[in-house]
Motif scaffolding. Structure first.
Motif, PDB file in Angstrom:
ATOM      1  N   GLN A  74      11.451 -18.111  -3.907  1.00 46.70           N
ATOM      2  CA  GLN A  74      11.923 -17.854  -2.542  1.00 46.70           C
ATOM      3  C   GLN A  74      10.845 -17.303  -1.624  1.00 46.70           C
ATOM      4  O   GLN A  74      10.796 -17.667  -0.453  1.00 46.70           O
ATOM      5  N   THR A  75      10.017 -16.423  -2.103  1.00 46.70           N
ATOM      6  CA  THR A  75       8.941 -15.868  -1.276  1.00 46.70           C
ATOM      7  C   THR A  75       7.704 -15.658  -2.130  1.00 46.70           C
ATOM      8  O   THR A  75       7.799 -15.428  -3.347  1.00 46.70           O
ATOM      9  N   SER A 114      10.869 -23.550   2.287  1.00 45.31           N
ATOM     10  CA  SER A 114      11.957 -22.569   2.326  1.00 45.31           C
ATOM     11  C   SER A 114      13.329 -23.226   2.282  1.00 45.31           C
ATOM     12  O   SER A 114      14.315 -22.577   1.934  1.00 45.31           O
ATOM     13  N   ASP A 115      13.430 -24.509   2.624  1.00 40.39           N
ATOM     14  CA  ASP A 115      14.717 -25.206   2.536  1.00 40.39           C
ATOM     15  C   ASP A 115      15.126 -25.471   1.088  1.00 40.39           C
ATOM     16  O   ASP A 115      16.307 -25.428   0.750  1.00 40.39           O
ATOM     17  N   ASP A 122      13.346 -23.965  -1.645  1.00 46.56           N
ATOM     18  CA  ASP A 122      12.753 -22.928  -2.496  1.00 46.56           C
ATOM     19  C   ASP A 122      11.800 -23.539  -3.513  1.00 46.56           C
ATOM     20  O   ASP A 122      11.758 -23.146  -4.680  1.00 46.56           O
TER      21      ASP A 122
END
Length: 135
Positions: free
Chosen positions: A91-92, A110-111, A113
């Motif tokens: 995710q990040t 980000s859509d 992951d």
């Protein structure tokens, strides 16, 4: 031709000491790669790769145990290079390392992951293991 490796991190509920549970993303498996020509009943030249991934780490190792009968693909002229790895479930992140070296050839969607790491150039015949971390 080089290989892509796709990893889908799954969540498994693990009980904590306080009675609650946490979800630790993980994935593991073994990949069988043969010459693509020789029938399986004739013991084709093949390699097996063992893969283990967690929330921030992926390891790929060539299996060289006694249960692997085939002589392998290393001296056949066939590609044994993983050049791109895509990990779903990230995710990040701010940094990616391959073999301990910080790299910049990565992107995070980000859509979906999905972390995509390119230009890895990992040859499982020459280098072992492949270690990728992301934070």
């Amino acid at each position: 031709m080089t290989f892509w490796l796709l990893v889908a991190l799954s969540c498994s509920s693990t009980p904590n000491t306080n009675g609650t549970s946490s979800e630790d993303p993980e994935a593991h498996g073994r990949l069988y790669v043969d010459d693509g020509v020789t029938p399986v009943d004739q013991n084709p030249r093949a390699d097996q790769l063992q893969m283990t991934a967690s929330a921030h780490h992926l390891t790929v190792t060539r299996v060289t145990s006694s249960d692997v009968i085939s002589p392998g693909l290393c001296d056949t002229g066939l590609s044994t290079v993983i050049d791109i790895v895509r990990v779903y479930g990230v995710q990040t992140l701010t940094e990616v390392t391959v073999g301990g070296a910080v790299i910049t050839s990565w992107s995070l969607n980000s859509d979906t992951d999905a972390l995509t790491i390119s230009n890895i150039g990992y040859d499982w015949c020459s280098n072992s293991p492949l270690d990728i971390t992301w934070e």
